[in-house]
Scaffold this active site. Structure first.
Site, mmCIF file in Angstrom:
data_model
loop_
_atom_site.group_PDB
_atom_site.id
_atom_site.type_symbol
_atom_site.label_atom_id
_atom_site.label_comp_id
_atom_site.label_asym_id
_atom_site.label_seq_id
_atom_site.Cartn_x
_atom_site.Cartn_y
_atom_site.Cartn_z
ATOM 1 N N GLN A 45 31.117 -8.152 14.268
ATOM 2 C CA GLN A 45 31.156 -7.673 15.651
ATOM 3 C C GLN A 45 30.218 -8.538 16.481
ATOM 4 O OE1 GLN A 45 28.523 -4.594 16.521
ATOM 5 N NE2 GLN A 45 29.895 -3.394 17.793
ATOM 6 N N GLU B 96 31.395 2.864 16.158
ATOM 7 C CA GLU B 96 30.204 2.377 15.477
ATOM 8 C C GLU B 96 29.227 3.519 15.233
ATOM 9 O OE1 GLU B 96 28.060 -0.682 17.634
ATOM 10 O OE2 GLU B 96 26.958 -1.177 15.820
ATOM 11 N N SER C 150 19.726 1.159 20.278
ATOM 12 C CA SER C 150 18.408 1.730 19.995
ATOM 13 C C SER C 150 18.388 3.231 20.225
ATOM 14 C CB SER C 150 17.357 1.073 20.894
ATOM 15 O OG SER C 150 17.531 1.526 22.227
HETATM 16 C C1 LIG Z 1 19.957 -4.862 11.519
HETATM 17 C C2 LIG Z 1 20.669 -5.158 12.795
HETATM 18 C C3 LIG Z 1 22.005 -5.491 12.761
HETATM 19 C C4 LIG Z 1 22.680 -5.776 13.941
HETATM 20 N N1 LIG Z 1 23.994 -6.125 13.861
HETATM 21 C C5 LIG Z 1 24.651 -6.468 14.991
HETATM 22 C C6 LIG Z 1 25.981 -6.914 14.944
HETATM 23 O O1 LIG Z 1 26.586 -6.987 13.879
HETATM 24 N N2 LIG Z 1 26.608 -7.265 16.084
HETATM 25 C C7 LIG Z 1 25.988 -7.189 17.275
HETATM 26 O O2 LIG Z 1 26.615 -7.488 18.281
HETATM 27 N N3 LIG Z 1 24.692 -6.787 17.388
HETATM 28 C C8 LIG Z 1 24.011 -6.433 16.269
HETATM 29 N N4 LIG Z 1 22.700 -6.024 16.347
HETATM 30 C C9 LIG Z 1 22.023 -6.031 17.644
HETATM 31 C C10 LIG Z 1 21.699 -4.653 18.178
HETATM 32 O O3 LIG Z 1 22.867 -4.030 18.656
HETATM 33 C C11 LIG Z 1 20.644 -4.808 19.287
HETATM 34 O O4 LIG Z 1 19.491 -5.353 18.696
HETATM 35 C C12 LIG Z 1 20.298 -3.514 19.950
HETATM 36 O O5 LIG Z 1 21.388 -3.025 20.691
HETATM 37 C C13 LIG Z 1 19.069 -3.624 20.857
HETATM 38 O O6 LIG Z 1 19.207 -4.680 21.747
HETATM 39 P P1 LIG Z 1 18.051 -5.780 21.906
HETATM 40 O O7 LIG Z 1 17.712 -6.234 20.550
HETATM 41 O O8 LIG Z 1 18.514 -6.763 22.889
HETATM 42 O O9 LIG Z 1 16.833 -4.995 22.475
HETATM 43 P P2 LIG Z 1 16.541 -4.719 24.006
HETATM 44 O O10 LIG Z 1 17.785 -4.267 24.678
HETATM 45 O O11 LIG Z 1 15.837 -5.878 24.586
HETATM 46 O O12 LIG Z 1 15.568 -3.490 23.883
HETATM 47 C C14 LIG Z 1 14.164 -3.642 23.636
HETATM 48 C C15 LIG Z 1 13.517 -2.281 23.735
HETATM 49 O O13 LIG Z 1 13.753 -1.751 25.046
HETATM 50 C C16 LIG Z 1 14.351 -0.488 24.964
HETATM 51 N N5 LIG Z 1 15.290 -0.317 26.063
HETATM 52 C C17 LIG Z 1 16.240 -1.190 26.495
HETATM 53 N N6 LIG Z 1 16.957 -0.648 27.489
HETATM 54 C C18 LIG Z 1 16.455 0.588 27.702
HETATM 55 C C19 LIG Z 1 16.762 1.654 28.575
HETATM 56 N N7 LIG Z 1 17.777 1.595 29.468
HETATM 57 N N8 LIG Z 1 16.011 2.774 28.486
HETATM 58 C C20 LIG Z 1 14.995 2.871 27.602
HETATM 59 N N9 LIG Z 1 14.661 1.925 26.743
HETATM 60 C C21 LIG Z 1 15.387 0.788 26.790
HETATM 61 C C22 LIG Z 1 15.064 -0.466 23.635
HETATM 62 O O14 LIG Z 1 15.233 0.855 23.172
HETATM 63 C C23 LIG Z 1 14.133 -1.256 22.759
HETATM 64 O O15 LIG Z 1 13.142 -0.416 22.268
HETATM 65 C C24 LIG Z 1 21.997 -5.745 15.173
HETATM 66 C C25 LIG Z 1 20.641 -5.411 15.200
HETATM 67 C C26 LIG Z 1 19.974 -5.120 14.041
HETATM 68 C C27 LIG Z 1 18.515 -4.781 14.114
#
Ligand SMILES: Cc1cc2nc3c(=O)[nH]c(=O)nc-3n(C[C@H](O)[C@H](O)[C@H](O)COP(=O)(O)OP(=O)(O)OC[C@H]3O[C@@H](n4cnc5c(N)ncnc54)[C@H](O)[C@@H]3O)c2cc1C
Lengths: 361, 395
Positions: B119, B238, B360
């Protein structure tokens, strides 16, 4: 598995919701809570007319011959409205003990009256300074059927027509008004529950036939699921009332519910409730199918529900700000009820111990 | 076939073909080929795609059978990790929104493990805010699409054959309106996959670069510029896949494994440990039951909807909470990455990753609060009307 939602049960839930809306809204609950009455006699009569006290009592003893799940549905709905009633004490604790006994005479004497709501039963187990519940050593002595000792935290003890009393050598039936029985209503933290201290001084008791430990073990399961069901309902009210407020109370130009400090706590409460609700359903299923899993499922439901309710009620007060701490607001009614439910009928540590025992760890 | 019969059939097959949980399986590291072989046998035995239509290789059975299988499987270690994403997310999305051609072409092969999928949503500049993605797809004269950009944290990309990718197809409209979902061939020469090492020391996910990757017009899932609703379908699947899981005896942070370990280490008589174990059990079971409530509701026509986010949140919080519990239950052995507690130690380390994957906890809380409870939208959602190319984005 979602036994507590079949169409009859849904209809029952709706009937009780309507009864609460018409006859026992929180404003009315508050009136009763502040009066000398332990509950609203008119509301209790209506609950009885619906057959609720006899839902889980077999037809041969004058009940509806339904399942425990039916009664749990009623308790859950009544829990949403904090409706003061002796239903829990009488139909869960006392009737539960009688049903688990081998005492045909006691059953036919008391169960039909309990089923009708005409008589109220209570169960006297707790003693001062003891956080455990159910089957455990008792300091109440029995000499030739004459009981002496003190029981505390007896739910609806002062309204009971018959008390099931745990003594050192078994369970006894003690009728209200018997010589040597003094029942005093205590001032209780929970304004919606009537709690009594029972002092026995050579009081006449009739020993209940059956294995007392087994009976009390069964009653503990029933009490745990029933309280968890009641608490599940109460948690939904904490969430609904707070959510409504979060939509209409403005701060810094936005409804407070738009702020994550508020909305996230409510989301957590909802998620916790989902787990409580699921575990109540599964325990209710176990109980109704007489599954071997019942003791574990019942204890697990209670281990989750009581602390979750305390958190939900506490957050209800906090998220309402100053208003939430006023006497006029209903939040403290829930908080009082939650704290009481967490410490009575075996406190949180006792419940965890019980679950560990039942799991065999 | 009644669910009980199906359960018996599944159990008999699992006993024959799968490794039962023993509490002593730290050395169990199936290869991709072993996984593929297992998935193939599973499908041949009629135990894959249980609720999916027969014409695409499924079994055409009900949720009851699915639940029966999941319950039976909870006592076994199934090497199906590589297929969790494909079968949990892109496949149901294709079944819901894909063309007949796409379904026939891909679903049967996904079920037999011949096609592994990933994905491709998250990007370096935005994971929570998926709709801020910057990867582009531009139409060529022949009607095909050219994809350019970078994805990140893509689980399983290193061994995937296909991916479901979100790309921006119109930057002049608000961000949710100009996105399209495509099927992309991960073996295309323009695709570069670079492994990313994570906190546990493993490299389960990757950064993926797209450099003029050409995909045909019929690679669009759903409609052009309707990739956001398609993404919502996939994210909903998901959350249901990740959350609301059954109780698994083999989960290192679950009751069975922890109770067994406590016994071996000799901490099981301690009253604090016993109480913690009891609570682990209560929470773990409640999650499994919550999953059942959702599934059975769905069976009766009650949409799971945003309650899937509550399940995902409950699962993530359980993992984090059970990590703390495990520290108390297992004690100092967790400090050593050797011996029987090693799996627990690794799971503790992996907890935050599982909580972040799939959105998250904060995002799930927003969804539950807004869509289940009906609280007002987060103020951050205010820019829904601004054209994408005028938005403030992560630096
Ligand atoms: C083990 C693992 C597997 C994954 N596999 C996939 C995959 O197969 N395909 C894929 O596409 N993605 C994948 N991901 C990515 C995952 O979907 C994202 O890491 C996740 O959605 C968080 O986005 P970010 O890392 O950009 O964090 P950010 O969006 O930058 O968030 C950072 C922090 O800010 C907080 N935050 C952000 N926005 C808000 C809000 N509106 N209100 C309150 N708090 C907020 C978050 O909760 C977090 O604590 C994977 C991640 C992990 C850790």
């Amino acid at each position: 598995m979602t036994l507590i939602d079949n169409s009859d049960q849904q209809a029952l839930a709706e009937t009780i919701q309507k009864l609460i809306a018409d006859r026992s809204p929180l404003s009315k609950v508050r009136e009763v809570a502040l009066s000398d009455d332990p509950y609203d006699a008119d509301v209790w009569r209506r609950i009885s007319d619906l057959g609720v006290p006899g839902l889980a009592i077999p037809e041969e003893f004058g009940g509806a011959g339904g399942t425990w799940a039916d009664l749990l549905v009623a308790l859950r709905e009544l829990g949403t409205g904090l409706v003061p009633s002796p239903l829990f004490a009488s139909s869960v604790l006392a009737a539960g003990a009688l049903l688990a006994s081998d005492d045909a005479e006691a059953k036919s004497q008391w169960l039909p009256k309990i089923a009708e709501g005409a008589a109220i039963g209570a169960l006297a187990i707790s003693e001062t300074g003891d956080a455990t519940w159910g089957s455990r050593p008792s300091s109440v002595t029995a000499n030739d059927g004459k009981l002496s000792g003190t029981k505390v935290a007896v739910l609806n003890g002062a309204q009971a027509d018959v008390l099931v009393v745990q003594a050192s050598d078994g369970l006894y039936l003690v009728e209200a008004g018997a010589a040597g029985v003094t029942v005093t209503t205590e001032e209780s933290l929970d304004l919606t529950r009537s709690i009594a201290t029972v002092v026995l001084d050579g009081a006449e008791g009739r020993k209940l036939a059956g294995d007392a430990d087994a009976i009390l073990d069964r009653v503990t399961d029933l009490a745990n699921v029933a309280l968890a069901a009641e608490q599940s309902g109460a948690i939904t009210s904490c969430i609904n009332i707070t959510t409504e407020y979060a939509n209409i109370r403005y701060s810094f130009g936005l409804p407070i519910g738009a702020y994550q400090g508020v909305k996230h706590k409510l989301a957590d409460a909802y998620t916790e409730w989902s787990l409580v609700d699921a575990s109540v359903r599964s325990a209710s299923q176990a109980l109704t199918t007489e599954s071997d899993e019942t003791p574990v499922a019942a204890a697990a439901a209670r281990v989750l529900s009581s602390p979750a309710y305390v958190r939900a009620a506490k957050n209800m007060m906090l998220l309402h700000g100053g208003i939430g701490f006023t006497w006029e607001h209903d939040a403290h009614l829930f908080y009082r009820n939650a704290v009481t439910g967490n410490v009575l009928l075996g406190g949180p540590l006792f419940q965890q111990d019980r679950l560990a025992d039942k799991l065999g760890v | 076939m009644p669910a009980e019969e199906f359960r018996a059939k599944a159990l008999a097959w699992l006993k024959e073909n799968a490794r039962p949980f023993s509490g002593d399986d730290g050395d169990y590291n199936p290869t991709l080929q072993e996984s593929k072989d297992f998935q193939k046998k599973l499908a041949e035995a009629g135990l894959a795609g249980i609720t999916w239509p027969k014409e695409y290789g499924g079994q055409g059975l009900g949720e009851d059978e699915l639940i029966a299988f999941n319950e039976a499987a909870a006592d076994f270690l199934l090497p199906v990790g590589p297929f969790v994403i494909g079968l949990g997310m892109p496949a149901p999305t294709i079944l819901e929104l894909g063309t007949e051609e796409q379904k026939k072409r891909h679903i049967p092969k996904m079920l037999t493990g011949e096609e592994v999928w990933c994905q491709l949503f998250s990007e370096p500049n935005g994971g929570s805010d998926v709709a801020s993605l910057q990867t582009t797809a531009t139409r060529t004269e022949s009607g095909n699409w050219l994809i350019n950009g970078q994805k990140v944290w893509t689980s399983g990309a290193q061994f995937s054959d296909f991916g479901a990718i979100l790309a921006r197809t119109d930057p002049t409209v608000p961000r949710h309106a100009g996105i399209t979902m495509f099927i992309v061939d991960m073996h295309h020469p323009g695709v570069t996959v670079r492994p990313l090492v994570v906190a546990t020391g493993d490299a389960p996910f990757n950064e993926v670069y797209f450099d003029d990757v050409e995909v045909p017009a019929d690679a669009v899932i759903g409609e052009v510029n309707a990739g956001w609703p398609a993404a919502v379908v996939m994210l909903r699947n998901e959350r249901v896949t990740i959350g609301a899981k059954g109780r698994s005896r083999s989960a290192p942070l679950g009751f069975d494994a922890l109770a067994e370990l406590a016994k071996e280490i000799g901490t099981n008589e301690d009253s604090g440990v016993r109480r913690k174990l009891a609570t682990v059990y209560a929470r773990e079971m409640a999650m499994a039951h919550f999953g059942k409530v959702l599934h059975e509701g769905a069976l009766a026509g009650k949409e799971i909807g945003a309650r899937g986010s509550a399940a995902k949140l409950a699962g993530a919080e359980f993992g984090l909470w059970a990590s703390d519990a495990a520290e108390e239950i297992v004690g100092q052995d967790v400090a050593l990455l050797t011996g029987k507690a090693a799996k627990v130690a690794k799971s503790i380390l992996a907890g935050p990753g599982s909580a972040t994957a799939g959105g998250s906890n904060e995002i799930q809380r927003n969804i539950v609060a807004e869509r289940v409870l009906g609280l007002p939208k987060d103020p951050g959602a205010a820019d829904r009307k601004t054209p994408f190319n005028q938005l403030k984005l992560s630096k």
